[in-house]
Design an enzyme around this catalytic site. Structure first.
Site, PDB file in Angstrom:
ATOM      1  N   LYS A  42       0.843  -1.222   0.085  1.00  0.00           N
ATOM      2  CA  LYS A  42      -0.274   0.104   0.022  1.00  0.00           C
ATOM      3  C   LYS A  42       0.984   1.153   0.188  1.00  0.00           C
ATOM      4  CE  LYS A  42      -3.367   1.675   3.014  1.00  0.00           C
ATOM      5  NZ  LYS A  42      -3.941   1.514   3.970  1.00  0.00           N
ATOM      6  N   SER A 129      -4.793  13.779   8.662  1.00  0.00           N
ATOM      7  CA  SER A 129      -3.814  13.541   7.703  1.00  0.00           C
ATOM      8  C   SER A 129      -4.002  13.792   6.426  1.00  0.00           C
ATOM      9  CB  SER A 129      -3.058  12.312   7.778  1.00  0.00           C
ATOM     10  OG  SER A 129      -2.414  12.184   9.001  1.00  0.00           O
TER      11      SER A 129
HETATM   12  P1  ADP Z   1      -4.618   5.607  10.847  1.00  0.00           P
HETATM   13  O1  ADP Z   1      -3.902   5.036   9.689  1.00  0.00           O
HETATM   14  O2  ADP Z   1      -5.073   4.342  11.996  1.00  0.00           O
HETATM   15  O3  ADP Z   1      -5.690   6.340  10.272  1.00  0.00           O
HETATM   16  P2  ADP Z   1      -3.611   7.968  11.769  1.00  0.00           P
HETATM   17  O4  ADP Z   1      -2.081   8.294  11.457  1.00  0.00           O
HETATM   18  O5  ADP Z   1      -4.626   8.745  11.056  1.00  0.00           O
HETATM   19  O6  ADP Z   1      -3.842   6.484  11.498  1.00  0.00           O
HETATM   20  O7  ADP Z   1      -4.107   8.034  13.470  1.00  0.00           O
HETATM   21  C1  ADP Z   1      -3.518   7.352  14.525  1.00  0.00           C
HETATM   22  C2  ADP Z   1      -4.088   7.944  15.658  1.00  0.00           C
HETATM   23  O8  ADP Z   1      -4.152   9.309  15.958  1.00  0.00           O
HETATM   24  C3  ADP Z   1      -5.577   7.296  15.768  1.00  0.00           C
HETATM   25  O9  ADP Z   1      -5.933   7.026  17.123  1.00  0.00           O
HETATM   26  C4  ADP Z   1      -6.293   8.821  15.228  1.00  0.00           C
HETATM   27  O10 ADP Z   1      -7.734   8.490  15.969  1.00  0.00           O
HETATM   28  C5  ADP Z   1      -5.572   9.810  16.093  1.00  0.00           C
HETATM   29  N1  ADP Z   1      -5.753  10.844  15.389  1.00  0.00           N
HETATM   30  C6  ADP Z   1      -5.606  11.314  14.290  1.00  0.00           C
HETATM   31  N2  ADP Z   1      -5.728  12.741  13.999  1.00  0.00           N
HETATM   32  C7  ADP Z   1      -6.118  13.227  15.363  1.00  0.00           C
HETATM   33  C8  ADP Z   1      -6.403  14.364  15.937  1.00  0.00           C
HETATM   34  N3  ADP Z   1      -6.474  15.565  15.214  1.00  0.00           N
HETATM   35  N4  ADP Z   1      -6.417  14.512  17.212  1.00  0.00           N
HETATM   36  C9  ADP Z   1      -6.409  13.322  17.851  1.00  0.00           C
HETATM   37  N5  ADP Z   1      -6.208  12.108  17.753  1.00  0.00           N
HETATM   38  C10 ADP Z   1      -6.007  12.025  16.265  1.00  0.00           C
END
Ligand code: ADP
Length: 164
Positions: A42, A129
């Protein structure tokens, strides 16, 4: 016993929302491993090596944080690094539903693991992200959503082909 937590995600890229969850975790855990889930099949938007470098920069003055990556199940990585906690961030009810299922399945696979959820501060609720990626893809400035030490202004989309 040392309390070791894994904060796992794709971090594509690591945002101020992620940073705030890790920093609040300092009060709960002795050690936090920010673990980048990496899937060879991926493609991620940002190269793994850059993600590792950027996250290391964010926590360069915080010895309780280390950065690693893994390919496979998060619980297998937790077992490998002897972590008994999974740190997670919650923004919305949609996050909650996804996180609930993931945590319950992780617990079924590795009963010693506890998932610990922190609610994001209200101002970080919309930070994702994928929105940051969209801004960068369209030539915008995403710096207000990124930790201070991560500067993506000079990141050229397309230069990361073939990079791990
Ligand atoms: P994934 O690949 O699981 O989507 P992420 O990198 O987006 O991974 O997220 C990893 C963790 O960070 C998850 O628990 C997600 O809910 C949390 N997270 C992502 N963005 C935020 C944010 N703005 N505030 C708080 N937690 C976040």
């Amino acid at each position: 016993m040392e309390k070791i937590a894994v904060f796992a995600g794709s971090f594509d890229p690591f945002t101020i929302g992620h940073e705030s969850i890790v920093r609040r975790g300092f009060f709960l855990f002795d050690k936090i491993i920010v673990a980048i889930g990496y899937n060879a099949n991926k493609k991620s938007f940002f190269p793994l090596k850059k993600k590792i470098k950027w996250i290391k920069q964010v926590f360069e003055n915080d010895p309780q944080v280390s950065v690693d990556y893994y390919d496979g199940l998060t619980v297998d990585f937790c077992k490998k690094v002897k972590a008994k906690y999974l740190l997670r961030g919650l923004r919305t009810s949609a996050d909650f539903e996804y996180e609930r299922a993931t945590a319950q399945v992780n617990k079924a696979m590795y009963p010693e693991i506890e998932s610990v959820f922190l609610l994001t501060p209200p101002e970080y609720t919309p930070v994702t992200s994928s929105i940051v990626r969209d801004i960068i893809l369209h030539g915008g400035d995403a710096s207000k959503f990124l930790p201070n030490s991560i500067d993506l202004k000079n990141f050229k989309v397309g230069n990361n082909k073939n990079e791990k």
